[in-house]
Write an enzyme that holds these catalytic residues in place. Structure first.
Site, PDB file in Angstrom:
ATOM      1  N   HIS A 256       0.858  -1.105  -0.053  1.00 39.08           N
ATOM      2  CA  HIS A 256       0.104   0.139  -0.036  1.00 39.08           C
ATOM      3  C   HIS A 256       1.022   1.355  -0.002  1.00 39.08           C
ATOM      4  CE1 HIS A 256      -4.088  -1.659   0.418  1.00 39.08           C
ATOM      5  NE2 HIS A 256      -3.560  -2.462   1.489  1.00 39.08           N
ATOM      6  N   CYS A 306      -0.169   2.848  -4.260  1.00 41.52           N
ATOM      7  CA  CYS A 306      -0.659   4.028  -4.675  1.00 41.52           C
ATOM      8  C   CYS A 306      -0.064   5.157  -4.368  1.00 41.52           C
ATOM      9  CB  CYS A 306      -2.152   4.061  -3.794  1.00 41.52           C
ATOM     10  SG  CYS A 306      -3.508   3.169  -4.441  1.00 41.52           S
TER      11      CYS A 306
END
Length: 450
Positions: A256, A306
């Site tokens: 992430h 991301c």
């Protein structure tokens, strides 16, 4: 180079790397025709004096039977007599060294014709060579579009058909065997306190990239589900390795991610415990200041995470530009919830390798799966868009195209995808490479499907 001379160099490699002054040797080896200027430029860019000495000895082994006697002659000419005597101790007394051959072509004037003369073929000038065992040049002119043949190397494997590696300042040396280290950090199972979801499909990405970079002749190390502190420890351990015998280093982060303040490289990746490591700190571990044995060598970072929480809906294009959309309802993002992203803005001042400012990041390329600030999409069954496309592009084009060209192909392919029929993704890179980078393309063994 003859095998007996190679064995002498290999037997004395430690002494040569420790004591040889390569800068004194360049002019002599160039004037004797052993090295080209491009090869000398390549050696100079390999790093500190020991690295240059190591590369010089390695390249000498590929330069034919005259390289060893030329080395001995240059050592005497530059006052490095002890090294010359050390190497000559390994020579049988009854086998004198051949003398370097200095080839001087005989320049012949071109014929002069009057305007009334019939046009005749231009006479080809053939150099006159000594009567030693040197093959003359072919008398048939060679078209200038034909690439010159690269000398056989003692290290690495032959290049794939379709591209001839150039010993040039325009491309990095990438023929070490193995080529270098590749560290893959795959964070898929996050702790509940992190408030981050499980990254289903990340193991698929990891397996693809592990297989792919092994096929590109890298030593691959995979680490799974690391906390923030453990990520830093692995990067620190990688920076402390001796990369002198290698040509490149690759770091792949699957996790992430979030958007953080930066002064060079945007974004950050999360440990499974929640806190993040900024990308600019990740690159800092391997830059020329902190990892001396990678100075002048390419350091490549692939970030599948991301870059923020925004979802890109794209913009309308003309019918000619529209393509069938790829993607499905099982796509997930690798974004950190925006409400928690402020926690990642603090700098880790207690870490010596995590500095707020960086030296000039030469020879670094960071490839991001998405544009800074936006989410990165991952299919729970097939893996992330970015990694799947990157793997396919490397398989199809690594034998012929340089890395930057292939990353442009990746950006084009991923931009055609669409999540849930609506959201888009645009990969990109921060490129501080000084030369073209061509991987060693070896056959990749795909798993056999039952």
């Amino acid at each position: 180079m003859e095998e007996r001379h190679k064995r002498i160099l290999q037997r004395n490699r430690v002494n040569l790397v420790r004591d040889l002054n390569p800068s004194d040797m360049y002019h002599g080896l160039l004037s004797k025709g052993i090295f080209t200027q491009d090869m000398i430029d390549e050696i100079k860019s390999s790093g500190i004096r020991q690295d240059q000495a190591r590369q010089l000895v390695r390249d000498l082994e590929t330069r034919g039977s005259l390289a060893f006697p030329a080395l001995i002659e240059c050592l005497h000419e530059t006052g490095q007599h002890s090294l010359a005597e050390l190497l000559l101790d390994g020579e049988p007394q009854n086998q004198p060294l051949p003398q370097p051959v200095h080839v001087r072509p005989v320049v012949m004037p071109l014929p002069v014709y009057s305007p009334m003369d019939t046009v005749k073929p231009v006479q080809v000038v053939t150099p006159v060579y000594p009567t030693q065992s040197v093959k003359p040049m072919p008398t048939t002119p060679i078209p200038c579009t034909v690439a010159r043949k690269t000398p056989e190397r003692a290290f690495g494997k032959p290049r794939a058909t379709g591209r001839v590696r150039r010993d040039s300042i325009q491309s990095y040396k990438m023929d070490a065997n193995p080529c270098g280290h590749c560290l893959i950090i795959n964070n898929g199972d996050f702790e509940p306190k992190s408030e981050l979801s499980k990254r289903t499909g990340s193991n698929i990405d990891c397996e693809k990239l592990e297989r792919r970079f092994k096929s590109l002749n890298f030593v691959v190390l995979v680490k799974r589900n690391l906390k923030q502190k453990q990520i830093k420890q692995e990067l620190s351990a990688l920076s402390k390795k001796d990369h002198s015998q290698f040509d490149c280093c690759v770091v792949i982060m699957l996790s992430h991610g979030t958007e953080v303040c930066n002064n060079r490289f945007p974004g950050a990746v999360h440990g499974v415990d929640g806190p993040n490591v900024p990308v600019q700190h990740i690159t800092n571990y391997l830059n020329g200041q902190n990892c001396l044995s990678l100075q002048g060598k390419p350091k490549i970072f692939f970030i599948q995470a991301c870059g923020g929480g925004e979802r890109d809906t794209g913009f309308e294009v003309s019918p000619d530009e529209a393509r069938p959309c790829v993607g499905g309802t099982g796509d997930q993002t690798d974004a950190m919830p925006m409400s928690s992203s402020s926690d990642s803005l603090s700098t880790q001042s207690d870490e010596p390798d995590a500095k707020a400012t960086l030296p000039t990041p030469s020879d670094i390329l960071v490839s991001y799966s998405t544009f800074p600030g936006y989410v990165s999409w991952r299919d729970t069954q097939a893996g992330s868009w970015y990694v799947e496309t990157l793997d396919n592009i490397l398989e199809e084009n690594a034998a012929t195209d340089d890395l930057v060209t292939m990353l442009m192909m990746v950006s084009h392919e991923v931009s055609e995808n669409s999540a849930n029929g609506l959201y888009k993704q645009m990969p990109g890179s921060f490129n501080f490479l000084r030369k073209l980078l061509y991987f060693q393309a070896l056959p990749c063994q795909r798993p056999i499907l039952s």
